[in-house]
Design a protein around this motif. Structure first.
Motif, PDB file in Angstrom:
ATOM      1  N   LEU A   1      22.461 141.908  26.456  1.00 36.18           N
ATOM      2  CA  LEU A   1      22.738 142.770  27.600  1.00 36.18           C
ATOM      3  C   LEU A   1      24.208 143.163  27.592  1.00 36.18           C
ATOM      4  O   LEU A   1      25.074 142.329  27.342  1.00 36.18           O
TER       5      LEU A   1
ATOM      6  N   MET B   1      16.224 150.044  36.429  1.00 34.80           N
ATOM      7  CA  MET B   1      15.922 148.685  36.015  1.00 34.80           C
ATOM      8  C   MET B   1      14.882 148.747  34.897  1.00 34.80           C
ATOM      9  O   MET B   1      13.851 149.374  35.039  1.00 34.80           O
ATOM     10  N   GLU B   2      15.219 148.094  33.810  1.00 36.81           N
ATOM     11  CA  GLU B   2      14.291 148.039  32.679  1.00 36.81           C
ATOM     12  C   GLU B   2      13.438 146.782  32.786  1.00 36.81           C
ATOM     13  O   GLU B   2      13.922 145.731  33.205  1.00 36.81           O
ATOM     14  N   VAL B   3      12.164 146.903  32.408  1.00 38.54           N
ATOM     15  CA  VAL B   3      11.249 145.763  32.373  1.00 38.54           C
ATOM     16  C   VAL B   3      10.690 145.678  30.959  1.00 38.54           C
ATOM     17  O   VAL B   3      10.248 146.678  30.400  1.00 38.54           O
ATOM     18  N   ARG B   4      10.747 144.482  30.378  1.00 41.90           N
ATOM     19  CA  ARG B   4      10.230 144.271  29.025  1.00 41.90           C
ATOM     20  C   ARG B   4       9.290 143.072  29.056  1.00 41.90           C
ATOM     21  O   ARG B   4       9.544 142.107  29.763  1.00 41.90           O
TER      22      ARG B   4
ATOM     23  N   ASP C   1      23.441 146.371  37.891  1.00 43.90           N
ATOM     24  CA  ASP C   1      22.314 146.640  36.998  1.00 43.90           C
ATOM     25  C   ASP C   1      21.368 145.450  37.046  1.00 43.90           C
ATOM     26  O   ASP C   1      21.772 144.344  37.405  1.00 43.90           O
ATOM     27  N   GLU C   2      20.112 145.693  36.700  1.00 43.84           N
ATOM     28  CA  GLU C   2      19.111 144.631  36.659  1.00 43.84           C
ATOM     29  C   GLU C   2      18.238 144.811  35.423  1.00 43.84           C
ATOM     30  O   GLU C   2      18.064 145.929  34.935  1.00 43.84           O
ATOM     31  N   PHE C   3      17.682 143.718  34.946  1.00 42.80           N
ATOM     32  CA  PHE C   3      16.785 143.728  33.801  1.00 42.80           C
ATOM     33  C   PHE C   3      15.746 142.641  34.051  1.00 42.80           C
ATOM     34  O   PHE C   3      16.105 141.525  34.440  1.00 42.80           O
TER      35      PHE C   3
ATOM     36  N   ARG D   1      14.541 137.513  36.032  1.00 42.99           N
ATOM     37  CA  ARG D   1      15.281 138.660  36.571  1.00 42.99           C
ATOM     38  C   ARG D   1      16.763 138.442  36.316  1.00 42.99           C
ATOM     39  O   ARG D   1      17.356 137.507  36.840  1.00 42.99           O
TER      40      ARG D   1
ATOM     41  N   TRP E   1      26.465 138.538  34.318  1.00 42.14           N
ATOM     42  CA  TRP E   1      25.000 138.508  34.384  1.00 42.14           C
ATOM     43  C   TRP E   1      24.564 137.144  34.909  1.00 42.14           C
ATOM     44  O   TRP E   1      25.047 136.111  34.447  1.00 42.14           O
TER      45      TRP E   1
ATOM     46  N   TRP F   1      20.791 134.972  36.170  1.00 41.50           N
ATOM     47  CA  TRP F   1      19.342 135.079  36.020  1.00 41.50           C
ATOM     48  C   TRP F   1      18.645 134.127  36.960  1.00 41.50           C
ATOM     49  O   TRP F   1      19.187 133.131  37.399  1.00 41.50           O
TER      50      TRP F   1
ATOM     51  N   LEU G   1      12.512 140.444  32.424  1.00 37.69           N
ATOM     52  CA  LEU G   1      11.787 140.034  31.232  1.00 37.69           C
ATOM     53  C   LEU G   1      10.548 139.255  31.673  1.00 37.69           C
ATOM     54  O   LEU G   1      10.677 138.223  32.332  1.00 37.69           O
TER      55      LEU G   1
END
Length: 102
Positions: free
Chosen positions: A18, A1-4, A90-92, A75, A28, A30, A94
């Motif tokens: 994405l 999991m990416e965190v920005r 997958d997860e991302f 998320r 996706w 959120w 922000l």
């Protein structure tokens, strides 16, 4: 999991791209936590492209700062809607801080 982490002025926007797996049934979604009214999230218009069947498709999301002083965590999770109990593919995340307009 990416965190920005991003900082946005009130009224300013940030476009997030994405990679999707639509051919496999994933979309996706959120969820906004923290100061949920500090930001808005919407799906951006897809870029016109010649997609090859089965190829991953990039999706765009527009995050806009709304309320200065707010902090929100968005998320994104790539899930298959017919299987709500299945873990995301997958997860991302922000992290957004909204500042006064520039």
């Amino acid at each position: 999991m990416e965190v920005r982490e991003v900082a946005l002025g009130a009224g300013e926007s940030y476009e997030l791209r994405l990679t999707g797996r639509g051919a496999c049934g994933y979309v996706w979604t959120w969820q906004v936590s923290g100061d949920a009214d500090a930001v808005s999230v919407s799906e951006a218009a897809p870029a016109p492209a010649e997609a090859v069947p089965g190829a991953p498709v990039e999706r765009g999301y527009l995050v806009r700062g709304r309320r200065p002083g707010g902090r929100a965590r968005i998320r994104f999770a790539q899930v298959r809607p017919p299987y709500p109990d299945e873990a995301p593919y997958d997860e991302f995340v922000l992290e957004v801080e909204v500042t006064a307009a520039p």
